[in-house]
Enzyme design. Structure first.
Site, PDB file in Angstrom:
ATOM      1  N   ILE A  81      51.786  66.470  14.777  1.00  0.00           N
ATOM      2  CA  ILE A  81      50.873  65.516  14.160  1.00  0.00           C
ATOM      3  C   ILE A  81      50.733  64.318  15.083  1.00  0.00           C
ATOM      4  O   ILE A  81      51.738  63.716  15.486  1.00  0.00           O
ATOM      5  CB  ILE A  81      51.371  65.074  12.770  1.00  0.00           C
ATOM      6  CG1 ILE A  81      51.546  66.292  11.865  1.00  0.00           C
ATOM      7  CG2 ILE A  81      50.388  64.088  12.136  1.00  0.00           C
ATOM      8  CD1 ILE A  81      52.194  65.977  10.523  1.00  0.00           C
ATOM      9  N   GLU A  82      49.506  63.976  15.422  1.00  0.00           N
ATOM     10  CA  GLU A  82      49.251  62.880  16.350  1.00  0.00           C
ATOM     11  C   GLU A  82      49.731  61.560  15.746  1.00  0.00           C
ATOM     12  O   GLU A  82      49.513  61.277  14.573  1.00  0.00           O
ATOM     13  CB  GLU A  82      47.751  62.828  16.665  1.00  0.00           C
ATOM     14  CG  GLU A  82      47.393  61.967  17.857  1.00  0.00           C
ATOM     15  CD  GLU A  82      47.230  60.507  17.483  1.00  0.00           C
ATOM     16  OE1 GLU A  82      47.570  59.648  18.331  1.00  0.00           O
ATOM     17  OE2 GLU A  82      46.779  60.223  16.362  1.00  0.00           O
ATOM     18  N   LYS A  84      49.116  58.183  16.041  1.00  0.00           N
ATOM     19  CA  LYS A  84      48.296  57.118  15.466  1.00  0.00           C
ATOM     20  C   LYS A  84      47.736  57.537  14.111  1.00  0.00           C
ATOM     21  O   LYS A  84      47.670  56.733  13.177  1.00  0.00           O
ATOM     22  CB  LYS A  84      47.159  56.715  16.403  1.00  0.00           C
ATOM     23  CG  LYS A  84      46.356  55.536  15.850  1.00  0.00           C
ATOM     24  CD  LYS A  84      45.289  55.027  16.792  1.00  0.00           C
ATOM     25  CE  LYS A  84      44.561  53.833  16.197  1.00  0.00           C
ATOM     26  NZ  LYS A  84      43.476  53.330  17.077  1.00  0.00           N
ATOM     27  N   CYS A 179      51.216  58.691  27.216  1.00  0.00           N
ATOM     28  CA  CYS A 179      50.503  59.294  26.097  1.00  0.00           C
ATOM     29  C   CYS A 179      49.224  59.965  26.597  1.00  0.00           C
ATOM     30  O   CYS A 179      48.423  59.329  27.289  1.00  0.00           O
ATOM     31  CB  CYS A 179      50.176  58.225  25.055  1.00  0.00           C
ATOM     32  SG  CYS A 179      49.150  58.827  23.690  1.00  0.00           S
ATOM     33  N   ASP A 186      55.236  55.823  27.502  1.00  0.00           N
ATOM     34  CA  ASP A 186      56.225  56.207  26.500  1.00  0.00           C
ATOM     35  C   ASP A 186      57.598  56.169  27.168  1.00  0.00           C
ATOM     36  O   ASP A 186      57.870  56.953  28.081  1.00  0.00           O
ATOM     37  CB  ASP A 186      55.947  57.622  25.969  1.00  0.00           C
ATOM     38  CG  ASP A 186      54.664  57.702  25.161  1.00  0.00           C
ATOM     39  OD1 ASP A 186      54.392  56.763  24.396  1.00  0.00           O
ATOM     40  OD2 ASP A 186      53.940  58.713  25.294  1.00  0.00           O
ATOM     41  N   ARG A 247      57.092  52.810  18.945  1.00  0.00           N
ATOM     42  CA  ARG A 247      55.786  52.226  19.231  1.00  0.00           C
ATOM     43  C   ARG A 247      54.936  52.320  17.970  1.00  0.00           C
ATOM     44  O   ARG A 247      54.832  53.379  17.364  1.00  0.00           O
ATOM     45  CB  ARG A 247      55.110  52.952  20.404  1.00  0.00           C
ATOM     46  CG  ARG A 247      53.758  52.390  20.771  1.00  0.00           C
ATOM     47  CD  ARG A 247      53.442  52.580  22.256  1.00  0.00           C
ATOM     48  NE  ARG A 247      53.462  53.945  22.717  1.00  0.00           N
ATOM     49  CZ  ARG A 247      52.419  54.796  22.608  1.00  0.00           C
ATOM     50  NH1 ARG A 247      51.307  54.429  22.008  1.00  0.00           N
ATOM     51  NH2 ARG A 247      52.499  56.010  23.089  1.00  0.00           N
ATOM     52  N   GLY A 248      54.347  51.191  17.554  1.00  0.00           N
ATOM     53  CA  GLY A 248      53.533  51.193  16.351  1.00  0.00           C
ATOM     54  C   GLY A 248      54.316  51.494  15.091  1.00  0.00           C
ATOM     55  O   GLY A 248      53.778  52.060  14.139  1.00  0.00           O
TER      56      GLY A 248
END
Length: 272
Positions: A81-82, A84, A179, A186, A247-248
């Site tokens: 699953i991507e 973002k 990425c 990354d 990240r995020g």
């Protein structure tokens, strides 16, 4: 230039409602084929372990609840699953009312399993849970070795092993890939635990650093390392674990191991 023109994320990108259709599944097979990995007969077992640190919802009275979610996707699932899309999906929970933590967990299991094509395990942790405290990787760090490096794209020919049979765990914090969607760096740490011909440590460090300009998903970088190590070193047993920097609000820690080796001990690093 004003803020509306700036190359920043805009409010319109972030959903205000729950929507499982936001999850973007990516088939693993396309990235595995160049490595000679047969999807019907995987040479490894493993999982993709994710932590989500920006998960919140409202209880029936409107009070916010926060949690850290731990997700485990089996490496045998047809899709990853991507990241973002995963973040945007989780943002949709922010203003939704749920009767209980278990109700949230059940929805997460249902939606993520549907996207991955296999059952995803979900655990909701309190933010001060002991399981989230940082620890160190087991084994010996090879980062202080004096090496000259010229390769910054994966080069399996860098891996050199002797005839001596050993069992050891080596790790490095110098892993970096990029990425394939955004090109952003990354950063990660990688653990190699094996039994077999002794790997030359300088050659291993050069090989891991050779991912520095490589563009691929975290999961496929680990599978790339696993297949190269198996082909060049031919160990009896092998575990490759990468723990990527958050990240995020999401971090990911894929691991792949020879069948029967079993999962690694759960841990999180300070950079995560």
């Amino acid at each position: 230039m004003n803020l509306q023109d700036a190359p920043l994320g805009h409010a319109s990108e972030y959903p205000q409602r729950y929507d499982p259709a936001l999850l973007f599944a990516i088939p693993r097979a396309a990235n595995r084929a160049p490595l000679g990995i047969d999807a019907a007969n995987l040479p490894f077992e493993g999982e993709d372990e994710w932590h989500a640190f920006e998960l919140s919802w409202l209880d029936p009275k409107g009070k916010p609840i926060v949690a850290v979610a731990r997700f485990r996707l089996p490496a045998s699932s047809p899709n990853l699953i991507e990241s973002k899309s995963w973040k945007l999906y989780l943002n949709g929970f922010n203003q939704c009312h749920f009767a209980s933590r278990n109700a949230v967990r059940q929805i997460l299991v249902r939606d993520l399993s549907s996207a991955a094509g296999a059952e995803v395990q979900v655990t909701l942790l309190h933010v001060d849970d002991e399981a989230l405290m940082p620890r160190r990787l087991p084994g010996e760090c090879i980062d202080d070795l004096e090496v000259e490096i010229q390769d910054y794209v994966p080069n399996p020919e860098l891996l050199i092993a002797s005839d001596e049979i050993v069992e050891e765990a080596l790790y490095s914090h110098l892993l970096k890939s990029n990425c394939p969607v955004t090109g952003q760096p990354d950063w990660g740490s990688v653990l190699i635990r094996y039994r077999g011909p002794r790997i030359d440590r300088e050659s291993l460090l050069k090989y891991l650093v050779s991912y520095r300009q490589h563009q691929d998903f975290h999961e496929h970088c680990v599978e790339h390392i696993f297949t190269d190590f198996m082909a060049r070193v031919r160990p009896e047993k092998l575990l490759v674990l990468a723990r990527y920097v958050r990240r995020g609000g999401l971090d990911i820690s894929p691991w792949r191991a020879t069948p029967g080796e079993g999962p690694p001990e759960p841990l999180r690093l300070a950079r995560q």
